[in-house]
Design a protein around this motif. Structure first.
Motif, PDB file in Angstrom:
ATOM      1  N   THR B  68       0.846  -1.181   0.000  1.00 48.65           N
ATOM      2  CA  THR B  68       0.000   0.000   0.000  1.00 48.65           C
ATOM      3  C   THR B  68       0.885   1.235   0.000  1.00 48.65           C
ATOM      4  N   THR B  69       0.600   2.168  -0.853  1.00 47.85           N
ATOM      5  CA  THR B  69       1.414   3.383  -0.931  1.00 47.85           C
ATOM      6  C   THR B  69       1.162   4.230   0.309  1.00 47.85           C
ATOM      7  N   GLU B  70       2.209   4.719   0.931  1.00 48.73           N
ATOM      8  CA  GLU B  70       2.047   5.513   2.150  1.00 48.73           C
ATOM      9  C   GLU B  70       1.417   6.858   1.825  1.00 48.73           C
ATOM     10  N   SER B  71       0.629   7.364   2.821  1.00 52.01           N
ATOM     11  CA  SER B  71      -0.092   8.615   2.602  1.00 52.01           C
ATOM     12  C   SER B  71       0.861   9.784   2.376  1.00 52.01           C
ATOM     13  N   LYS B  72       2.027   9.736   3.049  1.00 51.35           N
ATOM     14  CA  LYS B  72       2.984  10.821   2.882  1.00 51.35           C
ATOM     15  C   LYS B  72       3.465  10.885   1.431  1.00 51.35           C
ATOM     16  N   THR B  73       3.689   9.711   0.862  1.00 57.54           N
ATOM     17  CA  THR B  73       4.127   9.652  -0.526  1.00 57.54           C
ATOM     18  C   THR B  73       3.023  10.172  -1.430  1.00 57.54           C
ATOM     19  N   ILE B  74       1.796   9.836  -1.089  1.00 56.78           N
ATOM     20  CA  ILE B  74       0.659  10.315  -1.892  1.00 56.78           C
ATOM     21  C   ILE B  74       0.599  11.837  -1.814  1.00 56.78           C
ATOM     22  N   ALA B  75       0.825  12.366  -0.603  1.00 57.04           N
ATOM     23  CA  ALA B  75       0.787  13.822  -0.427  1.00 57.04           C
ATOM     24  C   ALA B  75       1.873  14.500  -1.252  1.00 57.04           C
ATOM     25  N   ASP B  76       3.058  13.884  -1.251  1.00 55.76           N
ATOM     26  CA  ASP B  76       4.147  14.444  -2.059  1.00 55.76           C
ATOM     27  C   ASP B  76       3.785  14.423  -3.534  1.00 55.76           C
ATOM     28  N   ARG B  77       3.228  13.289  -3.934  1.00 55.46           N
ATOM     29  CA  ARG B  77       2.857  13.162  -5.350  1.00 55.46           C
ATOM     30  C   ARG B  77       1.754  14.157  -5.693  1.00 55.46           C
ATOM     31  N   ALA B  78       0.842  14.347  -4.716  1.00 52.61           N
ATOM     32  CA  ALA B  78      -0.258  15.291  -4.943  1.00 52.61           C
ATOM     33  C   ALA B  78       0.294  16.689  -5.201  1.00 52.61           C
ATOM     34  N   GLU B  79       1.304  17.066  -4.420  1.00 55.48           N
ATOM     35  CA  GLU B  79       1.901  18.393  -4.598  1.00 55.48           C
ATOM     36  C   GLU B  79       2.532  18.515  -5.985  1.00 55.48           C
ATOM     37  N   GLU B  80       3.228  17.459  -6.379  1.00 54.98           N
ATOM     38  CA  GLU B  80       3.847  17.476  -7.706  1.00 54.98           C
ATOM     39  C   GLU B  80       2.794  17.562  -8.810  1.00 54.98           C
ATOM     40  N   LEU B  81       1.736  16.779  -8.632  1.00 57.31           N
ATOM     41  CA  LEU B  81       0.696  16.749  -9.660  1.00 57.31           C
ATOM     42  C   LEU B  81      -0.035  18.086  -9.751  1.00 57.31           C
ATOM     43  N   VAL B  82      -0.432  18.610  -8.563  1.00 56.27           N
ATOM     44  CA  VAL B  82      -1.238  19.832  -8.543  1.00 56.27           C
ATOM     45  C   VAL B  82      -0.476  20.995  -9.176  1.00 56.27           C
ATOM     46  N   PHE B  83       0.803  21.091  -8.828  1.00 53.94           N
ATOM     47  CA  PHE B  83       1.569  22.232  -9.331  1.00 53.94           C
ATOM     48  C   PHE B  83       2.310  21.918 -10.634  1.00 53.94           C
ATOM     49  N   SER B  84       1.952  20.803 -11.253  1.00 59.22           N
ATOM     50  CA  SER B  84       2.579  20.500 -12.544  1.00 59.22           C
ATOM     51  C   SER B  84       2.074  21.493 -13.593  1.00 59.22           C
ATOM     52  N   ARG B  85       2.916  21.735 -14.556  1.00 58.71           N
ATOM     53  CA  ARG B  85       2.559  22.717 -15.580  1.00 58.71           C
ATOM     54  C   ARG B  85       1.324  22.266 -16.354  1.00 58.71           C
ATOM     55  N   LYS B  86       1.251  20.952 -16.558  1.00 60.64           N
ATOM     56  CA  LYS B  86       0.119  20.405 -17.314  1.00 60.64           C
ATOM     57  C   LYS B  86      -1.199  20.728 -16.616  1.00 60.64           C
ATOM     58  N   LEU B  87      -1.245  20.421 -15.314  1.00 57.60           N
ATOM     59  CA  LEU B  87      -2.492  20.632 -14.573  1.00 57.60           C
ATOM     60  C   LEU B  87      -2.811  22.119 -14.424  1.00 57.60           C
ATOM     61  N   MET B  88      -1.760  22.912 -14.187  1.00 60.26           N
ATOM     62  CA  MET B  88      -1.979  24.357 -14.018  1.00 60.26           C
ATOM     63  C   MET B  88      -2.470  24.990 -15.328  1.00 60.26           C
ATOM     64  N   SER B  89      -1.897  24.537 -16.441  1.00 58.62           N
ATOM     65  CA  SER B  89      -2.315  25.062 -17.734  1.00 58.62           C
ATOM     66  C   SER B  89      -3.780  24.725 -17.989  1.00 58.62           C
TER      67      SER B  89
END
Lengths: 288, 506
Positions: B68-89
Motif C-alpha cells: 500500500t502506498t504511504e499517505s505521505k508519498t501520496i501527499a508528495d505526489r499530490a503536490e507534484e501533480l497539482v503544481f505540474s505545468r500540465k495541470l496548471m495550464s
C-alpha cells in the motif's frame, strides 16, 4: 567621650589648625562648657565676618526673572529636589564647618554647559550663609558662563594671564547674587591648556584661593579628557568634584577622567541633567 | 553588580528621554499597517479536503498481496501533480485565464497568477486540502472544484498508468532474466557433459581414487616383496636339495666300488705280496676310484648340472614347482606395481585438470544461482505489480473526497482589523523593545548604580535646571506629541468607520 565631644574636638581642631588640646576629657559638664565657649567664639567671628562682608560692593541684585533665565535654582516648589541636592552637596563640601572657605575644583569628562550651570548654583547655595563669600573662576567659555557678567568684553582669566598690567582685582566682578563674585574666562585666542602652565595663572589662583578665609573658590575647569594639563589644577583644590552629564558621558570617559584626578582630594561625582522618569498612571495616582 | 536590564527606573527614564522616538514610531507603524490592511484586497478561499490512503476492499481481501502506498508519498505526489505545468495550464484554460496553448509572456503571467492562487495544505497525516483563493467567492469555489476535478483525474490516470507501466517493465525484466537463466542452465549442463562425462571427475573423486590406488600400490609392493623373499628362499633350498641328491647318487656308487676293491685287495694281501700285479692293479684302481670320488664331489660342488637322479627327486621337483610359482607371482606383482604407479601418475595429471574444471564449474553454478535468484525476485515483483495493476484498474483510487469545495462567505487571511490591532500593538512594542535593547547594550552613564559599581562615589543627582522658556518649550513639545497622537488616532478611527459603513465590515 561622647559623640558630641568628639565632633567638637574635630571642629576645634580644624578651626585652630590642630593646636587645641585634644583628647582631654573634662566630663559632661566640661564638654558643655567647652561647647558654649566654642560657639561663642565662632558666632563672634562669623558676626565679624558678616559685618565685613556686608560692606562688599554690590551694584545690583538679579531679579527672579533674571535668576530663572540664568538657570539659578529658585527656592520655589518646582525646584525642591534640585535645591535639596545642592544643599546636601553644600553640607558635604563644608564638612561641618561652613564658615571656613575651601577651593573646589569642578571638572567633567566631556564638554557640557550643565557644568557651568551646576557650578554657579553651587556657588549660589554656598553664599546663602551670610558669613561666607564665593568666587567662581570660570575657565570654560560657554554661553552660560558669559551671562553672569554684564559685559562680554570685560577682561577675565585669559586676559590676566596674557596681560601683565592687569591685577587680580581687575578681573574679579560682582554678580547679581549677594556675596558671589566671578572671574570670567575672558577673551583671547590662547588655548586654556597652554595658559594653565603659566606663572600668571599660578599667581591668579594662589591669590584668589588664599586671600580670604571665608571665601569659597569654585574653579570651573575645562573638560579634563579634552583639554590638556587640567590635572595641574589638582594642586590648588581642596576638594574635587567630577560632574557627569546624564546620558552623554560614556563609562570609559569617566574612567579616563578619574585617572587624572587627585584621589586624595576627590569628593565624588555629581550627575547632571538627569532626566525625570516617565510617570506611569500609577505614579500619577501616587501608587507607583 | 549593577544590571541595567533589570533597572525599571532607568527604563522609565529612557522612555521619557526617547518619548519622541516612541511617538513617531507608534504613529508610523500604526498608520502604515492600517493603510496596508485598508488597501489589502479581500481574499476568499474555497477548498476541498481529500482523505489519503484509506484501505480499499481489495487490500482488505488480499492483505499483504500488494504494497500500500504511504499517505505521505501520496501527499508528495499530490503536490507534484497539482503544481505540474500540465495541470496548471488546464486549470488556467478552464477558468478562462488563457486560451489554448500558453505561448506569450502575458499568458505565462496569467498562469503564474493562477498558480499563486492555488495552495496545498496538509491536515494531519491523512488529509490534504486543495485550496483556491480569489477576490470573488464564486470564482474561488469554481477554481477549487476545477483543481479537485483535474487532480483526481490526473491522480487516477497516474496510478493506473503507473501500475501498468511498472507491470510492463517488470514483465520485460522477467522475460529477459528468464532467457538469461535458461542460457546459464544450458551452459552449465553442456560443460558438465563435456568434462565430467569425458572422464574428468571431480577433485573429491580424484582424491578418493588416489587414496585407493596408493593403498593398492602399497599392498602390491608388500606382496612383491614377499614373493621375492619366497623365491629366493626356494632357490636356495632347491640348490641344497640337488647337492644332497648327488652325494647319494654317484658318490655312493664310487664308494661302493672302492669298498669292493679294497675288500678284494685285502683278500689278495692275505695271499700275495704288494707287488703282486693284481694287488698293484687293485691299488691303482682304488686310487683311481678315490680320485674319481673326489672329482665327483668337486664336480657336485661346482656345477649345477644335475644328473637325472636329481631331477627325478620328488622333493626337488616340488620345490622347483614352488619356486616357479613364486617367480610367477613375483613377476605378476612387479607388473602390477608398475601399473599402479603408472595409474597414480595419470591420476595426478588428471587432478591438475580437475581444479580448472571445478573453478569453471563453480563460476557457472554461481551465475546460474544468481540468475535464478533474480528470476524468483522479479517474478514475485511482477506478481505484486499485477495485483496493484488489477487493484488500480478495479478500484480506481485510494483517495477519497472528504469535503467538497464550498462557496466561502467570509474572506480568509488577515483582515483590516488584524492589521489595525497589529499596528497598534507593534507600534507600542517596537519602540519599547528597541529602548530596552538600547538600555541593555548602552555604555552611557545613566544611573548612580553604574558609577558606584565602578567604585566611584556619587554625591548627588540633579535634574536639568529649567528656565521659563524651557518650560514653555516642553509644553509645546508635549502638545505637539499629543496632537500628533490624536491626529493619528483620528485617521485610524476614520478608516475604521469608513471600512464599517462603506465596505461592510472590518
Amino acid at each position: 567621650m561622647s559623640n558630641f565631644s568628639k565632633a567638637l574636638d574635630k571642629i576645634i581642631s580644624k578651626e585652630t589648625g590642630g593646636n587645641q588640646t585634644r583628647g582631654i576629657s573634662l566630663g559632661a559638664a566640661g564638654d558643655h562648657q567647652r561647647a558654649f565657649e566654642y560657639e561663642d567664639r565662632v558666632t563672634s567671628r562669623r558676626l565679624e565676618a558678616s559685618q565685613g562682608i556686608k560692606k562688599m560692593y554690590q551694584p545690583r541684585l538679579y531679579t527672579e526673572r533674571e535668576l530663572n533665565s540664568l538657570r539659578f535654582v529658585l527656592a520655589d516648589e518646582k525646584a525642591v529636589e534640585q535645591r535639596a541636592a545642592l544643599e546636601e552637596l553644600r553640607n558635604q563640601i563644608a564638612d561641618g564647618n561652613a564658615a571656613v572657605g575651601k577651593t573646589v575644583l569642578i571638572t567633567s569628562p566631556i564638554d557640557s554647559p550643565a557644568v557651568s550651570v551646576f557650578s554657579r548654583n553651587l556657588a549660589s547655595i554656598l553664599t546663602t550663609d551670610e558669613s561666607v563669600t564665593a568666587i567662581i573662576i570660570d575657565m570654560v567659555n560657554t554661553k552660560e558662563s558669559l551671562q553672569l557678567t554684564d559685559s562680554l568684553k570685560q577682561p577675565g582669566v585669559r586676559d590676566f594671564v596674557q596681560d601683565d598690567s592687569l591685577s587680580v582685582k581687575d578681573v574679579i566682578y560682582p554678580t547679581g547674587i549677594q556675596r558671589m563674585r566671578v572671574i570670567p574666562t575672558g577673551s583671547g585666542l590662547a588655548q586654556m591648556g597652554e595658559l594653565l602652565r603659566t606663572t600668571r595663572m599660578r599667581v591668579l589662583l594662589k591669590d584668589v584661593t588664599r586671600r580670604y578665609r571665608e571665601r569659597y573658590t569654585i574653579i570651573i575647569a575645562p573638560p579634563i579628557n579634552s583639554v590638556s594639563d587640567v590635572e595641574l589644577l589638582n594642586e590648588y583644590a581642596d576638594q574635587i568634584i567630577l560632574a557627569v552629564p546624564y546620558s552623554k558621558t560614556m563609562k570609559r570617559d569617566v574612567i579616563r577622567a578619574m585617572g587624572k584626578l587627585d584621589k586624595t582630594k576627590f569628593l565624588g561625582t555629581v550627575m547632571l541633567d538627569v532626566i525625570e522618569k516617565f510617570k506611569t498612571p500609577l505614579d500619577r495616582l501616587g501608587l507607583g | 553588580m549593577y544590571r541595567p536590564e533589570v533597572d525599571i527606573e532607568l527604563y522609565l527614564r529612557n522612555i521619557n528621554q526617547y518619548k519622541w522616538l516612541i511617538t513617531l514610531m507608534f504613529i508610523v507603524t500604526a498608520l502604515a499597517l492600517a493603510i496596508a490592511g485598508y488597501n489589502k484586497q479581500k481574499v476568499f478561499s474555497s477548498y476541498s479536503t481529500l482523505e489519503l490512503g484509506s484501505e480499499t476492499l481489495s487490500e482488505r481481501l488480499i492483505e499483504g498481496a500488494a504494497e500500500t502506498t504511504e499517505s505521505k508519498t501520496i501527499a508528495d505526489r499530490a503536490e507534484e501533480l497539482v503544481f505540474s505545468r500540465k495541470l496548471m495550464s488546464e486549470l488556467a484554460r478552464n477558468l478562462g485565464a488563457v486560451d489554448g496553448e500558453i505561448d506569450t509572456q502575458s499568458e505565462e503571467i496569467a498562469l503564474n497568477r493562477i498558480q499563486s492562487q492555488v495552495s496545498l495544505n496538509g491536515r494531519g497525516d491523512n488529509y490534504i486540502q486543495l485550496v483556491f483563493d480569489d477576490a470573488d467567492p464564486f470564482t474561488a469555489k469554481q477554481g477549487a472544484e476545477q483543481i479537485l476535478e483535474l487532480y483526481m483525474a490526473e491522480e487516477n490516470q497516474s496510478r493506473v498508468g503507473g501500475a501498468s507501466e511498472a507491470y510492463e517493465m517488470l514483465d520485460q525484466q522477467v522475460q529477459r532474466i528468464e532467457g538469461e537463466l535458461t542460457e546459464a542452465e544450458e551452459l552449465l549442463k553442456s560443460y558438465k557433459n563435456e568434462k565430467l562425462d569425458g572422464g574428468v571427475t571431480t577433485e573429491a573423486d580424484i582424491n578418493r581414487q588416489m587414496i585407493s590406488l596408493q593403498g593398492e600400490l602399497s599392498q602390491a609392493k608388500r606382496d612383491l616383496s614377499e614373493s621375492e623373499i619366497q623365491y629366493s628362499t626356494l632357490s636356495r633350498q632347491l640348490e641344497s636339495e640337488a647337492r644332497e641328491t648327488v652325494n647319494v647318487g654317484k658318490q655312493s656308487g664310487i664308494q661302493k666300488t672302492i669298498d669292493a676293491l679294497e675288500s678284494k685287495l685285502a683278500e689278495l694281501r692275505t695271499n700275495y705280496y704288494d707287488d703282486y700285479p693284481d694287488i698293484v692293479e687293485l691299488k691303482r684302481e682304488i686310487a683311481n676310484q678315490k680320485q674319481l670320488l673326489r672329482n665327483e664331489k668337486n664336480k657336485a660342488r661346482n656345477t649345477s648340472d644335475l644328473d637325472d637322479s636329481v631331477y627325478l627327486n620328488e622333493a626337488y621337483q616340488e620345490m622347483k614347482l614352488n619356486r616357479n610359482n613364486a617367480k610367477t607371482r613375483m613377476d605378476t606383482m612387479r607388473i602390477r606395481v608398475r601399473e599402479l604407479e603408472k595409474n597414480i601418475k595419470q591420476l595426478q595429471e588428471q587432478g591438475k585438470t580437475v581444479l580448472v574444471v571445478d573453478a569453471k564449474l563453480s563460476q557457472l553454478q554461481r551465475e546460474y544461482e544468481t540468475k535464478q535468484s533474480n528470476y524468483v525476485d522479479y517474478k514475485a515483483r511482477l506478481e505484486r505489480a499485477r495485483m496493484t495493476k488489477t487493484m488500480a484498474t478495479d478500484y480506481q483510487s485510494d483517495i477519497t473526497i472528504y469535503e467538497a469545495p464550498f462557496l466561502p462567505v467570509s474572506p480568509s487571511g488577515l483582515r483590516f482589523m488584524h492589521y489595525l490591532l497589529g499596528g497598534l500593538v507593534l507600534g507600542m512594542g517596537l519602540p519599547l523593545g528597541l529602548i530596552y535593547l538600547l538600555q541593555f547594550f548602552s555604555q552611557q552613564v545613566k544611573s548612580r548604580e553604574m558609577l558606584t559599581d565602578m567604585g566611584i562615589p556619587v554625591l548627588v543627582s540633579m535634574g536639568k535646571v529649567k528656565t521659563q522658556v524651557d518650560h514653555r518649550v516642553e509644553r509645546i513639545d508635549k502638545s505637539l506629541r499629543y496632537i500628533l497622537l490624536a491626529g493619528s488616532l483620528v485617521i485610524l478611527t476614520t478608516m475604521v468607520m469608513f471600512k464599517v459603513f462603506a465596505r461592510g465590515g472590518i
